[in-house]
Design an enzyme around this catalytic site. Structure first.
Site, PDB file in Angstrom:
ATOM      1  CD  GLU A  48      38.969  -9.049 -39.377  1.00 62.80           C
ATOM      2  OE1 GLU A  48      37.970  -9.675 -39.780  1.00 62.80           O
ATOM      3  OE2 GLU A  48      38.890  -7.947 -38.793  1.00 62.80           O
ATOM      4  CG  ASP A  51      35.760 -14.065 -33.263  1.00 67.88           C
ATOM      5  OD1 ASP A  51      35.236 -13.449 -34.198  1.00 67.88           O
ATOM      6  OD2 ASP A  51      35.823 -15.307 -33.209  1.00 67.88           O
TER       7      ASP A  51
HETATM    8  O1  TRH Z   1      42.177 -17.797 -35.840  1.00 67.96           O
HETATM    9  P1  TRH Z   1      41.645 -17.273 -37.106  1.00 67.96           P
HETATM   10  O2  TRH Z   1      41.264 -18.255 -38.094  1.00 67.96           O
HETATM   11  O3  TRH Z   1      40.422 -16.337 -36.790  1.00 67.96           O
HETATM   12  C1  TRH Z   1      39.292 -16.267 -37.608  1.00 67.96           C
HETATM   13  C2  TRH Z   1      39.166 -15.010 -38.345  1.00 67.96           C
HETATM   14  O4  TRH Z   1      39.293 -13.897 -37.516  1.00 67.96           O
HETATM   15  C3  TRH Z   1      37.832 -14.976 -39.041  1.00 67.96           C
HETATM   16  O5  TRH Z   1      37.675 -13.786 -39.733  1.00 67.96           O
HETATM   17  C4  TRH Z   1      36.753 -15.131 -38.014  1.00 67.96           C
HETATM   18  O6  TRH Z   1      35.530 -15.142 -38.596  1.00 67.96           O
HETATM   19  C5  TRH Z   1      36.988 -16.398 -37.283  1.00 67.96           C
HETATM   20  O7  TRH Z   1      38.258 -16.388 -36.689  1.00 67.96           O
HETATM   21  C6  TRH Z   1      35.958 -16.603 -36.231  1.00 67.96           C
HETATM   22  O8  TRH Z   1      42.744 -16.328 -37.785  1.00 67.96           O
HETATM   23  P2  TRH Z   1      43.304 -14.900 -37.377  1.00 67.96           P
HETATM   24  O9  TRH Z   1      42.250 -13.854 -37.487  1.00 67.96           O
HETATM   25  O10 TRH Z   1      44.489 -14.706 -38.178  1.00 67.96           O
HETATM   26  O11 TRH Z   1      43.726 -15.021 -35.863  1.00 67.96           O
HETATM   27  C7  TRH Z   1      44.863 -15.735 -35.478  1.00 67.96           C
HETATM   28  C8  TRH Z   1      45.590 -15.000 -34.371  1.00 67.96           C
HETATM   29  O12 TRH Z   1      46.556 -15.863 -33.815  1.00 67.96           O
HETATM   30  C9  TRH Z   1      46.335 -13.756 -34.843  1.00 67.96           C
HETATM   31  O13 TRH Z   1      46.252 -12.756 -33.843  1.00 67.96           O
HETATM   32  C10 TRH Z   1      47.773 -14.225 -34.924  1.00 67.96           C
HETATM   33  C11 TRH Z   1      47.811 -15.158 -33.755  1.00 67.96           C
HETATM   34  N1  TRH Z   1      48.874 -16.151 -33.717  1.00 67.96           N
HETATM   35  C12 TRH Z   1      49.753 -16.125 -32.651  1.00 67.96           C
HETATM   36  O14 TRH Z   1      49.667 -15.226 -31.794  1.00 67.96           O
HETATM   37  N2  TRH Z   1      50.704 -17.085 -32.577  1.00 67.96           N
HETATM   38  C13 TRH Z   1      50.842 -18.056 -33.491  1.00 67.96           C
HETATM   39  O15 TRH Z   1      51.748 -18.907 -33.355  1.00 67.96           O
HETATM   40  C14 TRH Z   1      49.952 -18.060 -34.607  1.00 67.96           C
HETATM   41  C15 TRH Z   1      50.104 -19.113 -35.658  1.00 67.96           C
HETATM   42  C16 TRH Z   1      48.965 -17.100 -34.684  1.00 67.96           C
END
Ligand code: TRH
Length: 371
Positions: free
Chosen positions: A268, A16
């Site tokens: 996402e 989010d």
């Molecule tokens: O963290 P998430 O599982 O977020 C989820 C989804 O958005 C989902 O749709 C929503 O309903 C829920 O949250 C509440 O996965 P997402 O969206 O990939 O977000 C992870 C973020 O973390 C993304 O911006 C990439 C970032 N990231 C880093 O910056 N550094 C890292 O080392 C890693 C592994 C990820």
């Protein structure tokens, strides 16, 4: 200078705030907008952006004013454009101020990303307030014409191409992470939710005929990997070596995706970033009740497979299904490896087409001008 307020309620994880923070920065940097980002939990932002201080209720980073959205919401000037992310409920006092304003702000509900058919039909639909003279519009991200598009900074693909063409930039990146990069190894980044198929995947990598190097930034998969290796400090067996990494800031995470031959992502935002990385990827979709996420996953696969040969398409679908516990077939790693060159070529071509779409921030700015 137009003023926008973005409201983000953190449900769980990082997605989010990852999406709203990315949007806020892009609106500021590329559209000259004065953005205030209201978030009810600053801790996930501090993980994505080390400059953020989770204990400070008001701070400005990259030109974005970040405010803690506390239960006791202050009386503030309302903005010209109001974005409520993912159907969060913005404060009553703020809505009352919007209604009392002579010039009503443009108000959007930025929805979750989905490739389902109905999205284009619902994008930009109005939702009049039941009591007040205010209209909110739905804004749906998406992959096709008629949707709001995807977040993509204007220089993202140029930066990615430059990095992928530069062995010096890649060597520097691996050195910063403390990884002695093995040029012969197939590099995979691994991010996801707990997954019962993980042990099977790790075993397939151990048995792989050629070396595999797995980069594991901290996630809910890390304890599972640790358990697989019985906690030991060196996670190396057979042809697999796993590098345990901290949770990286968003900039370095992008570079990790660009530097790897394939990426496992989730949710996402990492899913969209893996698309733009131009490398084959596997998506662990955010699980929903009643398996609603299966429909969402298949809707994306139906679009993404277009133009891919039928055998590779079957491998891709089977592998993604197994990783998401759809059906009961085992993870077919060898088949994936055999199809990898076709999938990679297809991914690059598919994403080049996708990049012809207008990006989400620009679409939102246009919609705000026309609402
Ligand atoms: O963290 P998430 O599982 O977020 C989820 C989804 O958005 C989902 O749709 C929503 O309903 C829920 O949250 C509440 O996965 P997402 O969206 O990939 O977000 C992870 C973020 O973390 C993304 O911006 C990439 C970032 N990231 C880093 O910056 N550094 C890292 O080392 C890693 C592994 C990820």
């Amino acid at each position: 200078m137009p003023r926008w307020d973005i409201f983000c309620a953190v449900i769980d994880n990082y997605g989010d705030i990852a999406v709203t923070w990315r949007l806020a920065r892009q609106l500021t940097a590329e559209h000259g907008i004065k953005v205030r980002l209201w978030v009810d939990d600053l801790r996930p932002l501090a993980a994505l952006c080390p400059d953020a201080d989770a204990s400070t209720g008001r701070q400005t980073i990259d030109g974005v004013e970040i405010r803690l959205w506390a239960a006791d919401f202050p009386a503030v000037d309302i903005a010209d454009v109001v974005i409520e992310a993912f159907a969060c409920t913005i404060p009553d006092s703020y809505i009352a101020a919007m209604a009392a304003s002579a010039v009503k702000p443009r108000w959007f509900n930025l929805e979750y990303l989905s490739a389902e058919d109905w999205v284009a039909g619902c994008h930009r639909l109005p939702s009049p307030h039941p009591r007040l003279s205010l209209v909110k519009h739905f804004f749906f991200p998406g992959f096709t014409a008629g949707t709001g598009g995807l977040l993509r900074e204007h220089d993202l693909l140029d930066r990615r191409h430059e990095f992928q063409a530069s062995s010096a930039q890649q060597a520097e990146f691996w050195a910063q992470l403390g990884i002695a990069s093995d040029p012969a190894a197939f590099k995979i980044s691994l991010f996801g939710y707990e997954n019962p198929a993980l042990a099977e995947l790790l075993q397939a990598w151990i048995d792989n005929p050629t070396p595999i190097c797995c980069m594991l930034p901290d996630s809910r998969l890390t304890p599972q990997v640790s358990e697989f290796f019985e906690a030991g400090n060196t996670w190396q067996r057979g042809n697999l070596r796993v590098h345990r990494l901290p949770f990286l800031d968003q900039e370095r995470y992008d570079r990790l995706l660009w530097a790897c031959d394939m990426n496992f992502v989730r949710g996402e935002d990492s899913f969209v970033r893996a698309l733009w990385a131009g490398r084959p990827f596997v998506w662990h979709i955010y699980p929903q009740t009643d398996n609603a996420h299966h429909v969402k996953l298949d809707a994306f696969l139906a679009l993404y497979r277009q133009g891919l040969g039928s055998r590779s398409a079957a491998v891709l679908t089977g592998f993604w299904h197994s990783w998401n516990q759809i059906g009961t077939q085992p993870l077919a790693w060898q088949a994936w490896q055999a199809a990898y060159p076709q999938i990679r070529q297809h991914h690059e071509a598919w994403v080049s087409e996708l990049a012809k779409q207008t990006d989400l921030a620009t679409n939102l700015v246009k919609a705000a001008c026309n609402a």
